[in-house]
Design a protein around this motif. Sequence first.
Motif, PDB file in Angstrom:
ATOM      1  N   ALA A  60       8.678 -31.437  -4.868  1.00 26.93           N
ATOM      2  CA  ALA A  60       9.522 -30.287  -4.524  1.00 26.93           C
ATOM      3  C   ALA A  60       8.917 -29.518  -3.357  1.00 26.93           C
ATOM      4  O   ALA A  60       9.632 -29.048  -2.474  1.00 26.93           O
ATOM      5  CB  ALA A  60       9.688 -29.375  -5.732  1.00 26.93           C
ATOM      6  N   GLY A  61       7.601 -29.399  -3.333  1.00 25.14           N
ATOM      7  CA  GLY A  61       6.928 -28.723  -2.219  1.00 25.14           C
ATOM      8  C   GLY A  61       7.107 -29.474  -0.916  1.00 25.14           C
ATOM      9  O   GLY A  61       7.382 -28.877   0.132  1.00 25.14           O
ATOM     10  N   VAL A  62       6.956 -30.793  -0.977  1.00 23.22           N
ATOM     11  CA  VAL A  62       7.159 -31.611   0.224  1.00 23.22           C
ATOM     12  C   VAL A  62       8.592 -31.464   0.715  1.00 23.22           C
ATOM     13  O   VAL A  62       8.847 -31.291   1.915  1.00 23.22           O
ATOM     14  CB  VAL A  62       6.808 -33.094  -0.058  1.00 23.22           C
ATOM     15  CG1 VAL A  62       7.251 -33.986   1.093  1.00 23.22           C
ATOM     16  CG2 VAL A  62       5.315 -33.247  -0.303  1.00 23.22           C
ATOM     17  N   ALA A  63       9.551 -31.528  -0.202  1.00 19.69           N
ATOM     18  CA  ALA A  63      10.963 -31.396   0.181  1.00 19.69           C
ATOM     19  C   ALA A  63      11.252 -30.022   0.772  1.00 19.69           C
ATOM     20  O   ALA A  63      11.912 -29.902   1.807  1.00 19.69           O
ATOM     21  CB  ALA A  63      11.863 -31.641  -1.028  1.00 19.69           C
ATOM     22  N   LEU A  64      10.741 -28.981   0.123  1.00 13.28           N
ATOM     23  CA  LEU A  64      10.998 -27.618   0.588  1.00 13.28           C
ATOM     24  C   LEU A  64      10.395 -27.382   1.968  1.00 13.28           C
ATOM     25  O   LEU A  64      11.076 -26.913   2.884  1.00 13.28           O
ATOM     26  CB  LEU A  64      10.445 -26.607  -0.418  1.00 13.28           C
ATOM     27  CG  LEU A  64      10.608 -25.140  -0.033  1.00 13.28           C
ATOM     28  CD1 LEU A  64      12.083 -24.768   0.000  1.00 13.28           C
ATOM     29  CD2 LEU A  64       9.852 -24.251  -1.003  1.00 13.28           C
TER      30      LEU A  64
ATOM     31  N   MET B 186      12.060 -29.359   4.710  1.00 18.14           N
ATOM     32  CA  MET B 186      13.337 -28.752   5.073  1.00 18.14           C
ATOM     33  C   MET B 186      13.118 -27.543   5.986  1.00 18.14           C
ATOM     34  O   MET B 186      13.806 -27.381   6.990  1.00 18.14           O
ATOM     35  CB  MET B 186      14.092 -28.335   3.812  1.00 18.14           C
ATOM     36  CG  MET B 186      15.505 -27.868   4.044  1.00 18.14           C
ATOM     37  SD  MET B 186      15.746 -26.091   4.208  1.00 18.14           S
ATOM     38  CE  MET B 186      14.755 -25.399   2.957  1.00 18.14           C
ATOM     39  N   VAL B 187      12.141 -26.708   5.668  1.00 16.73           N
ATOM     40  CA  VAL B 187      11.862 -25.535   6.497  1.00 16.73           C
ATOM     41  C   VAL B 187      11.436 -25.970   7.906  1.00 16.73           C
ATOM     42  O   VAL B 187      11.908 -25.424   8.914  1.00 16.73           O
ATOM     43  CB  VAL B 187      10.779 -24.648   5.837  1.00 16.73           C
ATOM     44  CG1 VAL B 187      10.280 -23.580   6.792  1.00 16.73           C
ATOM     45  CG2 VAL B 187      11.322 -24.014   4.566  1.00 16.73           C
ATOM     46  N   ILE B 188      10.573 -26.996   7.978  1.00 15.43           N
ATOM     47  CA  ILE B 188      10.115 -27.483   9.286  1.00 15.43           C
ATOM     48  C   ILE B 188      11.273 -28.102  10.058  1.00 15.43           C
ATOM     49  O   ILE B 188      11.413 -27.878  11.263  1.00 15.43           O
ATOM     50  CB  ILE B 188       8.957 -28.483   9.103  1.00 15.43           C
ATOM     51  CG1 ILE B 188       7.708 -27.738   8.619  1.00 15.43           C
ATOM     52  CG2 ILE B 188       8.661 -29.225  10.394  1.00 15.43           C
ATOM     53  CD1 ILE B 188       6.577 -28.640   8.191  1.00 15.43           C
TER      54      ILE B 188
ATOM     55  N   SER C  17       7.780 -23.838  -5.150  1.00 16.07           N
ATOM     56  CA  SER C  17       7.802 -25.258  -5.481  1.00 16.07           C
ATOM     57  C   SER C  17       6.773 -25.505  -6.573  1.00 16.07           C
ATOM     58  O   SER C  17       5.604 -25.193  -6.425  1.00 16.07           O
ATOM     59  CB  SER C  17       7.506 -26.093  -4.235  1.00 16.07           C
ATOM     60  OG  SER C  17       6.298 -25.657  -3.654  1.00 16.07           O
ATOM     61  N   GLU C  18       7.246 -26.078  -7.671  1.00 16.63           N
ATOM     62  CA  GLU C  18       6.376 -26.278  -8.827  1.00 16.63           C
ATOM     63  C   GLU C  18       5.767 -27.664  -8.870  1.00 16.63           C
ATOM     64  O   GLU C  18       4.786 -27.883  -9.558  1.00 16.63           O
ATOM     65  CB  GLU C  18       7.157 -25.985 -10.106  1.00 16.63           C
ATOM     66  CG  GLU C  18       7.589 -24.537 -10.180  1.00 16.63           C
ATOM     67  CD  GLU C  18       8.448 -24.243 -11.392  1.00 16.63           C
ATOM     68  OE1 GLU C  18       8.597 -25.121 -12.254  1.00 16.63           O
ATOM     69  OE2 GLU C  18       8.963 -23.116 -11.461  1.00 16.63           O
ATOM     70  N   SER C  19       6.327 -28.601  -8.117  1.00 15.01           N
ATOM     71  CA  SER C  19       5.754 -29.957  -8.104  1.00 15.01           C
ATOM     72  C   SER C  19       5.443 -30.352  -6.665  1.00 15.01           C
ATOM     73  O   SER C  19       5.905 -29.736  -5.712  1.00 15.01           O
ATOM     74  CB  SER C  19       6.738 -30.955  -8.714  1.00 15.01           C
ATOM     75  OG  SER C  19       7.853 -31.120  -7.855  1.00 15.01           O
TER      76      SER C  19
ATOM     77  N   LEU D  30      13.562 -38.715   2.278  1.00 11.54           N
ATOM     78  CA  LEU D  30      12.831 -39.447   1.250  1.00 11.54           C
ATOM     79  C   LEU D  30      12.463 -38.536   0.077  1.00 11.54           C
ATOM     80  O   LEU D  30      12.684 -38.885  -1.089  1.00 11.54           O
ATOM     81  CB  LEU D  30      11.574 -40.075   1.850  1.00 11.54           C
ATOM     82  CG  LEU D  30      10.698 -40.858   0.879  1.00 11.54           C
ATOM     83  CD1 LEU D  30      11.442 -42.093   0.377  1.00 11.54           C
ATOM     84  CD2 LEU D  30       9.397 -41.239   1.541  1.00 11.54           C
ATOM     85  N   SER D  31      11.934 -37.352   0.374  1.00  5.96           N
ATOM     86  CA  SER D  31      11.530 -36.453  -0.709  1.00  5.96           C
ATOM     87  C   SER D  31      12.742 -35.929  -1.473  1.00  5.96           C
ATOM     88  O   SER D  31      12.670 -35.707  -2.687  1.00  5.96           O
ATOM     89  CB  SER D  31      10.693 -35.302  -0.168  1.00  5.96           C
ATOM     90  OG  SER D  31      11.445 -34.513   0.719  1.00  5.96           O
TER      91      SER D  31
END
Length: 194
Positions: free
Chosen positions: A17-21, A24-26, A12-14, A182-183
């Motif tokens: 994107a990190g929050v979304a990724l 999603m994993v959680i 995740s570069e931003s 949301l993300s």
Amino acid sequence: PWLILVHSGFNSESLNAGVALYSMVIVVASGVIGLFIYVRVHRGLDGERTSLQELSKRAGFVESEARSRLHFAPAVEQRLLAFEQQQMRRGFVAHLRKVTLLPLEQKVTYVRCLLELRGPLNARAAKHHWTDSELKRRRRRANRLVDRYLNAVVRVAQYTAFEGLFALWHVAHLPFVYLLILSAVVHVIAVHAY
């Protein structure tokens, strides 16, 4: 989830994107755990919703004259009642213990009860002049009674534990779902806006 991981290139570069990724994993990991708990709670729902008292009666531990069939072994009665009272505790830690350690505690209690039954049964056999086959038959019956009672307590205790864990899971899972949605929306808008 797999397509999202491939889309992100496993990094995740931003911040969004990190929050979304990671949301999603959680959510996926939590969903697998939730599915396991859900199946445990709703498996045989009609039969599992019986009360402990009803299961105890079915197991033969409570009789109409208000004394158990194990009256000749008060130490065993006390051990079984203590086991039952210990399993009726509530709380997150108690629920986790019931789900993980309860089968082991059941086996330990069962073995201790069998050992404590030997003396009183042998004394009754001598008093009533039972044959060896009669003693074996009564020992098997007492062992089955203890086993059925412990199984009834464990079934009810684990069912209530899974119910409690499911309620806690639901509370913990939903915020991550909303954060993921949301993300994802912010991520799609940001990508198309820039």
